[in-house]
Design a protein around this motif. Structure first.
Motif, PDB file in Angstrom:
ATOM      1  N   UNK A   3       0.628  -1.018   0.135  1.00  0.00           N
ATOM      2  CA  UNK A   3       0.141  -0.063  -0.079  1.00  0.00           C
ATOM      3  C   UNK A   3       0.867   1.304  -0.196  1.00  0.00           C
ATOM      4  N   UNK A   4       1.878   1.131   0.909  1.00  0.00           N
ATOM      5  CA  UNK A   4       2.616   2.755   0.902  1.00  0.00           C
ATOM      6  C   UNK A   4       3.669   2.462  -0.210  1.00  0.00           C
ATOM      7  N   UNK A   5       3.751   1.894  -1.413  1.00  0.00           N
ATOM      8  CA  UNK A   5       4.636   2.188  -2.441  1.00  0.00           C
ATOM      9  C   UNK A   5       4.834   3.563  -2.568  1.00  0.00           C
ATOM     10  N   UNK A   6       6.059   4.162  -2.661  1.00  0.00           N
ATOM     11  CA  UNK A   6       6.396   5.350  -3.244  1.00  0.00           C
ATOM     12  C   UNK A   6       6.546   6.162  -2.033  1.00  0.00           C
ATOM     13  N   UNK A   7       6.561   5.740  -0.914  1.00  0.00           N
ATOM     14  CA  UNK A   7       6.700   6.633   0.272  1.00  0.00           C
ATOM     15  C   UNK A   7       7.811   7.084   0.432  1.00  0.00           C
ATOM     16  N   UNK A   8       9.089   6.667   0.015  1.00  0.00           N
ATOM     17  CA  UNK A   8      10.488   7.212   0.096  1.00  0.00           C
ATOM     18  C   UNK A   8      10.434   8.299  -1.134  1.00  0.00           C
ATOM     19  N   UNK A   9      10.308   7.909  -2.272  1.00  0.00           N
ATOM     20  CA  UNK A   9      10.403   8.838  -3.391  1.00  0.00           C
ATOM     21  C   UNK A   9       9.461   9.792  -3.492  1.00  0.00           C
ATOM     22  N   UNK A  10       8.362   9.703  -2.558  1.00  0.00           N
ATOM     23  CA  UNK A  10       7.215  10.602  -2.621  1.00  0.00           C
ATOM     24  C   UNK A  10       6.594  10.521  -4.104  1.00  0.00           C
ATOM     25  N   UNK A  11       6.329   9.340  -4.600  1.00  0.00           N
ATOM     26  CA  UNK A  11       5.660   9.243  -5.727  1.00  0.00           C
ATOM     27  C   UNK A  11       4.475   8.238  -5.749  1.00  0.00           C
ATOM     28  N   UNK A  12       3.270   8.949  -6.537  1.00  0.00           N
ATOM     29  CA  UNK A  12       2.205   7.883  -6.516  1.00  0.00           C
ATOM     30  C   UNK A  12       2.125   6.905  -7.656  1.00  0.00           C
ATOM     31  N   UNK A  13       1.456   6.201  -7.584  1.00  0.00           N
ATOM     32  CA  UNK A  13       1.726   5.072  -8.682  1.00  0.00           C
ATOM     33  C   UNK A  13       1.180   5.460  -9.974  1.00  0.00           C
ATOM     34  N   UNK A  14       0.175   6.477  -9.943  1.00  0.00           N
ATOM     35  CA  UNK A  14      -0.430   6.808 -11.115  1.00  0.00           C
ATOM     36  C   UNK A  14       0.610   7.652 -12.223  1.00  0.00           C
ATOM     37  N   UNK A  15       1.399   8.378 -11.368  1.00  0.00           N
ATOM     38  CA  UNK A  15       2.268   9.378 -12.033  1.00  0.00           C
ATOM     39  C   UNK A  15       3.332   8.501 -12.592  1.00  0.00           C
ATOM     40  N   UNK A  16       3.714   7.376 -11.732  1.00  0.00           N
ATOM     41  CA  UNK A  16       4.923   6.555 -12.217  1.00  0.00           C
ATOM     42  C   UNK A  16       4.464   5.937 -13.516  1.00  0.00           C
ATOM     43  N   UNK A  17       3.210   5.639 -13.546  1.00  0.00           N
ATOM     44  CA  UNK A  17       2.834   4.690 -14.686  1.00  0.00           C
ATOM     45  C   UNK A  17       2.791   5.739 -16.122  1.00  0.00           C
ATOM     46  N   UNK A  18       2.304   6.701 -15.786  1.00  0.00           N
ATOM     47  CA  UNK A  18       2.020   7.733 -16.764  1.00  0.00           C
ATOM     48  C   UNK A  18       3.244   8.220 -17.407  1.00  0.00           C
ATOM     49  N   UNK A  19       4.436   8.248 -16.621  1.00  0.00           N
ATOM     50  CA  UNK A  19       5.511   8.677 -17.060  1.00  0.00           C
ATOM     51  C   UNK A  19       6.395   7.664 -17.452  1.00  0.00           C
ATOM     52  N   UNK A  20       6.185   6.298 -17.676  1.00  0.00           N
ATOM     53  CA  UNK A  20       6.865   5.438 -17.783  1.00  0.00           C
ATOM     54  C   UNK A  20       7.148   5.221 -19.087  1.00  0.00           C
TER      55      UNK A  20
END
Length: 466
Positions: free
Chosen positions: A152-169
């Motif tokens: 659930x808390x994936x992205x906590x360190x880099x302060x990213x949310x999964x949506x941002x990561x995917x759209x920018x992939x």
RNA sequence: GUACAGGUAGCCGAGUGGUCUAAGGCAUCUGGUUGCAACCCAGAAUUUUCGCAGGUUCAAAUCCUGUCCUGUAUUCCA
């Protein structure tokens, strides 16, 4: 009271160890397929100083510093094939080279230096736990993946949310992944690649799981500090958190420390730009301590610009400090550091503030100037202050050389030998007696042409290399 | 695009609301010292200024908003 800028919270926090009086720290070390460059030097030196200071606060025996070695990964395999070299021989060769470089830079060995290939059991166990918990799965291609959406808390360190990561992939998505964000835990071996037995088939571990397994194995599943270069923050460290916390269900690391990048002449350091500097090459032109000073003269988090000009400045600064220590013999001093002196207090205050080494160095200069004044007046006091200066500098791994040795440098590279220099100085002294100034100046110019600078003192003439 | 770092005097580099008239270093200049230098000591200038533009405040390099630039991440990387 030590405060640390914690990447996890984005704030400067009071440092409180999990077990009172004891500190456990893990730093991502080298992937050993080539010589260490100046960026590696920064990690080595920065965390060496952090460790030195932690040991000062908590006592040497109460600090456990782990810096791993990644000795199996794609690049190592590729390089070994390229060289036609056995993998073990390649990694051992570069581990040795790394140790030589680190030793030269005055970097003390970590307490534990785990190698990925020696922790295969823990790696397999961790992957199995993740599968059992439904957080990992085996894809059609046989590779085992971590299912990021289950954490659930994936992205906590880099302060990213999964949506941002995917759209920018921009990555081509591996077909076998359920989600582009999923990352590999276990890779199926290709023919002729080194491999280990596993419940999922012959293969080798992904990079991220190696660090999770090594850190947990050496320090337990919850420890104080985890460090590394800024670029490792994501995805490497994020994935470590996902793996380790996914396994244990509780907090992995309390404080994350990331050091900034090294640039070269304000450009990215890269092989294609031809501005790639490896430590051993730089050491041909500069004393190791100069590199160390250069690194510590900025805060560990700021960008650091490598250039000859900046190294020359570092050398000039160190020269000033060492000049003041000339003729201060502290070899018979075995007192301890006077911790409540103004200088020490200021030094500690700087270091307590997120290891502010530039500020700490400025205290060394204040001491150095005071020392120069004292040398004229009071030998005993000068000696005492010189000793204190060296003791404080030692926490940074600086001023540990003999002053004269540092200033006179090495005699190896052609040029005049020490004896030849001393001969010329004697000739000049004789000319000086006769007030033959033109001869004096001629000799001084001869030496100057060899990069030897003379300094006349009441006790005679001394020299140093430019 | 998004996220995270940064942008401070000639240069390097600290400083996160008043003690900043911006630490310290390097380079420069003046005086002392020296045969002259170097080293060292004492002092000075480079700046009414902290990317830019607004704003909050009695007070901002420091807080807020906008904006520009650089780097990194999103792809192996310390």
């Amino acid at each position: 009271m030590l405060h640390i800028q914690n990447t996890l919270s984005g704030k400067k926090e009071l440092f409180t160890p999990i077990h009172p009086g004891k500190v456990n720290m893990y730093v991502c070390g080298m992937t050993v397929y080539d010589f260490c460059h100046i960026g590696h030097a920064r990690v080595l030196v920065v965390f060496d100083v952090i460790t030195r200071y932690l040991r000062k606060i908590y006592g040497s025996e109460n600090v456990t510093y782990v810096r791993n070695i990644t000795d199996i990964d794609d690049k190592i395999i590729a390089r070994a094939i390229e060289n036609g070299e056995d993998i073990n021989s390649l990694t051992n060769r570069f581990i040795e080279a790394m140790h030589e470089d680190a030793d030269a830079l005055g970097v003390k060995r970590p307490d534990i230096e785990p190698r990925a290939t020696e922790h295969m059991d823990e790696i397999l166990k961790m992957i199995q736990t993740l599968i059992d918990k439904g957080m990992a799965y085996q894809g059609d291609n046989g590779d085992v993946y971590y299912q990021v959406s289950k954490f659930e808390t994936y992205g906590q360190l880099a302060k990213k949310n999964l949506d941002d990561l995917q759209s920018g992939s921009r990555v081509e998505v591996e077909q076998s992944k359920r989600d582009p964000m999923d990352f590999v835990l276990w890779k199926m071996a290709k023919p002729d690649e080194p491999s280990w037995d596993s419940p999922w088939g012959e293969g080798r571990p992904g990079w991220h799981i190696e660090c999770s397994a090594m850190s947990v194995s050496c320090l337990g599943d919850h420890f104080d500090i985890h460090g590394g270069g800024l670029d490792l923050k994501f995805p490497h460290h994020e994935n470590e958190i996902a793996q380790s916390e996914g396994c244990t269900g509780h907090k992995f690391v309390n404080y994350w420390i990331h050091n900034g990048f090294v640039r070269v002449d304000d450009e990215k350091m890269s092989k294609s730009l031809g501005n790639f500097f490896i430590i051993r090459d730089v050491l041909k032109s500069y004393a190791p301590e100069v590199i160390r000073y250069f690194i510590l003269n900025s805060h560990y988090m700021s960008p650091l610009n490598y250039s000859d000009e900046n190294l020359d400045k570092a050398k000039a600064s160190l020269t000033t400090l060492y000049q003041s220590l000339l003729n201060i013999d502290v070899s018979d001093m075995n007192d301890s550091l006077i911790e409540d002196s103004d200088y020490a207090q200021r030094f500690f205050k700087a270091m307590d503030d997120d290891f502010n080494t530039p500020m700490a160095i400025s205290v060394l200069f204040d001491m150095s100037h005071e020392l120069n004044r004292l040398k004229e007046k009071d030998d005993e006091q000068a000696k005492a202050l010189g000793f204190q200066l060296k003791k404080l500098a030692e926490l940074l791994g600086l001023l540990e050389n003999d002053a004269q040795q540092f200033l006179q440098g090495s005699t190896s590279e052609g040029g005049l030998s020490d004896d030849e220099i001393n001969d010329l100085i004697e000739q000049r002294a004789a000319a000086k007696q006769e007030k033959n100034w033109s001869e004096c100046d001629r000799i001084r110019d001869v030496l100057d042409a060899e990069d030897i600078l003379l300094e006349d003192t009441p006790e005679g003439t001394r020299w140093r290399r430019k």
